[in-house]
Design a protein around this motif. Sequence first.
Motif, PDB file in Angstrom:
ATOM      1  N   ALA A  29     -13.908   4.113  -1.823  1.00 19.25           N
ATOM      2  CA  ALA A  29     -13.491   4.078  -0.418  1.00 19.25           C
ATOM      3  C   ALA A  29     -12.488   2.711  -0.620  1.00 19.25           C
ATOM      4  N   LEU A  30     -12.672   1.778  -0.661  1.00 15.50           N
ATOM      5  CA  LEU A  30     -12.619   0.503  -0.636  1.00 15.50           C
ATOM      6  C   LEU A  30     -11.014   0.324  -1.646  1.00 15.50           C
ATOM      7  N   PRO A  31     -10.552   0.492  -2.945  1.00 14.63           N
ATOM      8  CA  PRO A  31      -9.584   0.617  -3.383  1.00 14.63           C
ATOM      9  C   PRO A  31      -8.317   1.683  -2.812  1.00 14.63           C
ATOM     10  N   LEU A  32      -8.618   2.620  -2.249  1.00 19.16           N
ATOM     11  CA  LEU A  32      -7.842   3.514  -1.684  1.00 19.16           C
ATOM     12  C   LEU A  32      -6.940   2.613  -0.094  1.00 19.16           C
ATOM     13  N   ASN A 255     -19.488  -3.891   4.645  1.00 21.01           N
ATOM     14  CA  ASN A 255     -18.781  -2.353   4.377  1.00 21.01           C
ATOM     15  C   ASN A 255     -17.764  -1.623   5.899  1.00 21.01           C
ATOM     16  N   GLY A 256     -17.639  -0.614   5.189  1.00 15.74           N
ATOM     17  CA  GLY A 256     -16.354   0.248   5.938  1.00 15.74           C
ATOM     18  C   GLY A 256     -17.111   2.148   5.834  1.00 15.74           C
ATOM     19  N   ALA A 257     -17.189   2.782   6.095  1.00 15.50           N
ATOM     20  CA  ALA A 257     -17.344   4.063   6.243  1.00 15.50           C
ATOM     21  C   ALA A 257     -16.169   4.622   6.115  1.00 15.50           C
ATOM     22  N   ASP A 258     -16.293   5.692   4.634  1.00 21.47           N
ATOM     23  CA  ASP A 258     -15.219   6.746   4.058  1.00 21.47           C
ATOM     24  C   ASP A 258     -15.494   7.937   5.000  1.00 21.47           C
ATOM     25  N   TYR A 259     -14.354   8.123   6.465  1.00 20.38           N
ATOM     26  CA  TYR A 259     -14.424   9.079   7.005  1.00 20.38           C
ATOM     27  C   TYR A 259     -13.388   9.891   6.534  1.00 20.38           C
ATOM     28  N   ALA A 260     -13.000  10.032   5.404  1.00 18.67           N
ATOM     29  CA  ALA A 260     -12.314  11.338   5.099  1.00 18.67           C
ATOM     30  C   ALA A 260     -13.400  11.785   4.434  1.00 18.67           C
ATOM     31  N   VAL A 261     -14.541  11.374   3.897  1.00 18.77           N
ATOM     32  CA  VAL A 261     -15.846  12.538   3.604  1.00 18.77           C
ATOM     33  C   VAL A 261     -16.676  12.429   4.764  1.00 18.77           C
ATOM     34  N   TRP A 262     -16.719  11.352   6.094  1.00 14.19           N
ATOM     35  CA  TRP A 262     -18.022  11.386   6.750  1.00 14.19           C
ATOM     36  C   TRP A 262     -17.864  11.433   7.816  1.00 14.19           C
ATOM     37  N   ASP A 263     -17.562  12.675   7.776  1.00 17.00           N
ATOM     38  CA  ASP A 263     -16.667  12.945  10.033  1.00 17.00           C
ATOM     39  C   ASP A 263     -17.261  14.151  10.393  1.00 17.00           C
ATOM     40  N   SER A 469     -10.565  -2.311   8.474  1.00 15.85           N
ATOM     41  CA  SER A 469     -10.982  -3.602   8.703  1.00 15.85           C
ATOM     42  C   SER A 469     -10.750  -4.714   7.467  1.00 15.85           C
ATOM     43  N   ALA A 470     -12.246  -4.063   6.807  1.00 11.85           N
ATOM     44  CA  ALA A 470     -12.673  -4.459   5.260  1.00 11.85           C
ATOM     45  C   ALA A 470     -11.180  -5.172   4.724  1.00 11.85           C
ATOM     46  N   ALA A 471     -10.568  -4.048   4.348  1.00  9.16           N
ATOM     47  CA  ALA A 471      -9.317  -4.394   3.574  1.00  9.16           C
ATOM     48  C   ALA A 471      -9.076  -5.554   3.899  1.00  9.16           C
ATOM     49  N   GLN A 472      -8.637  -5.140   4.884  1.00  9.45           N
ATOM     50  CA  GLN A 472      -7.477  -6.730   5.732  1.00  9.45           C
ATOM     51  C   GLN A 472      -7.986  -7.988   5.549  1.00  9.45           C
ATOM     52  N   GLN A 473      -9.936  -8.049   5.568  1.00  4.48           N
ATOM     53  CA  GLN A 473     -10.747  -8.896   5.065  1.00  4.48           C
ATOM     54  C   GLN A 473     -10.295  -9.539   3.735  1.00  4.48           C
ATOM     55  N   TYR A 474     -10.622  -8.499   2.608  1.00  2.86           N
ATOM     56  CA  TYR A 474     -10.615  -8.267   1.311  1.00  2.86           C
ATOM     57  C   TYR A 474      -8.912  -9.150   0.868  1.00  2.86           C
ATOM     58  N   ILE A 475      -8.062  -8.985   1.310  1.00  2.00           N
ATOM     59  CA  ILE A 475      -6.766  -9.175   1.188  1.00  2.00           C
ATOM     60  C   ILE A 475      -6.167 -10.378   1.679  1.00  2.00           C
ATOM     61  N   GLN A 476      -6.366 -10.729   2.814  1.00  2.00           N
ATOM     62  CA  GLN A 476      -7.324 -12.059   2.614  1.00  2.00           C
ATOM     63  C   GLN A 476      -7.966 -13.577   2.355  1.00  2.00           C
ATOM     64  N   ALA A 477      -8.633 -13.091   1.620  1.00  2.00           N
ATOM     65  CA  ALA A 477      -9.674 -13.266   1.161  1.00  2.00           C
ATOM     66  C   ALA A 477      -8.972 -13.994  -0.494  1.00  2.00           C
ATOM     67  N   TYR A 478      -8.462 -12.511  -1.243  1.00  2.00           N
ATOM     68  CA  TYR A 478      -7.691 -12.581  -2.386  1.00  2.00           C
ATOM     69  C   TYR A 478      -6.603 -14.155  -2.008  1.00  2.00           C
ATOM     70  N   THR A 479      -5.786 -14.226  -0.973  1.00  4.15           N
ATOM     71  CA  THR A 479      -4.989 -14.790  -0.702  1.00  4.15           C
ATOM     72  C   THR A 479      -5.812 -16.274  -0.611  1.00  4.15           C
ATOM     73  N   ASP A 480      -6.617 -16.233   0.352  1.00  7.65           N
ATOM     74  CA  ASP A 480      -7.071 -17.958  -0.103  1.00  7.65           C
ATOM     75  C   ASP A 480      -7.391 -18.280  -1.071  1.00  7.65           C
TER      76      ASP A 480
END
Length: 488
Positions: A29-32, A255-263, A469-480
Amino acid sequence: MDSHPQILFVASEMYPFSKTGGLADVMGALPLALSRLGVSVGVITPFYGRLASSEFPLRLIYEDCPVGYPWPDTTADIFLADYHGLPVYFISRGEYFDRRFLYCTHKGDYFDNCERFIFFCRATMEWARRLSSPPEIIHAHDWHAALVPAYLHFLRKVDTFWKKTKSVVTIHNLAFQGRFAYRLFLESGLPSAAWNSSGAEFFGDFNLLKSGISYADLVTTVSPTYAREILTPEFGCGLEGILNHRAADLRGILNGADYAVWDPRQDRYLPSTYSPETPRGKLRCKESLFHELCLDPELLSRPLLGFVGRLREQKGIDMLLDILPELMRKDVSVVVLGEGNLQFEAQVQDMMETYPGRLVARIGYTEDLAHRIQAGVDLFLMPSRYEPCGLTQMYSLRYGSLPVASALGGLLDTITGYPDPESTGFIFTPPDARTFLQSIELALEVWERPAEWKAMRTRAMCKDYSWSSAAQQYIQAYTDIGADLSPA
């Protein structure tokens, strides 16, 4: 597909290709999620003997990729799958990965796990070296991939290709560290400079996860609460010293939940879909689950409790087994899905004979049944002794199956405990059988008040723990840490 990803994930499993637990769900899920935000992403993972790849066909793209020291003549074949537009590279070597299970059998871990994942990490670096340009970030997950940041740390000093590449290691479960004998360090290809208490050495042993923690540019874990917990002796698993040393570079990203799979609105495994606005389908799912598992139909009007997880002390299965006789006196039914400790497997199967039609256990794990349990139960049980993040409670919230969970780790970050006006579940502390039973009893009391229960269930189903939300936080972490993630 992009042949020169900016972010290169490295992990030992990835849903839907391979899975033993939550790590695979994260990697699926996270890479997508990052890709949807405009980041170029690729994944490297092992080619196991049993890969679920029919939906995403694999093709061989490179034969005999060398892995270098300590096996100059040992090579890997590289396969590629197009996963919704993302390149997933599979490291193939039959003697290491063509096995029935990923890491262990009921008899224990594979004897050569260290060699297997040294090989995987070295092959990862060699294959990444053959991509058209270096990634901005190599993001390794758990001990199986944790040597990659260590290799990168030392390669940057001698190979200009890696000069700008930064590394991240994510701890999904600190209890699993990849701890092996010193002689295996000598076969790893790490320089002797890495053998010290600030590096790969851990009380005389070679610790793969510690190697990654020591040398990664950033260390993350899977919830904010767990990031604080692992700095303490209670949850640090012996690594609290190095983690406190790296505290300035440690982040907890939920972590997040993949709601494309779990909904439940669109779950292909369910006999009836449903939503907060149209909840009747949940009752049909419960009725169907009762029929599928041969539960006593006279208990259909009473609460159904579910447990899905590894049958290990970490997950608190022993607490559930301890209180089962008391639960059975409350006219509830219980379903258990999982595998793990042979003693717990045997115990729960024995108890099925004591409580026919009221307790059902399925030993093993099947994705479709896990979905139907999430949809069919009224209460979802998570009496964990530690839980870095947990994904199943996020799923249970979305499915309106109110969690009864220990007050720790990611469970605290995702469940609002009753009687808070915004409650979405029930949390208890300390994690022991007595408080677990008391929390279930409280939940059963609330269940007897339909309007209150319905409101609580609706709040739970409306919670959003999507990956964006998690993906945006990871982008910020990578940028930092210096990554340039602007479009090429």
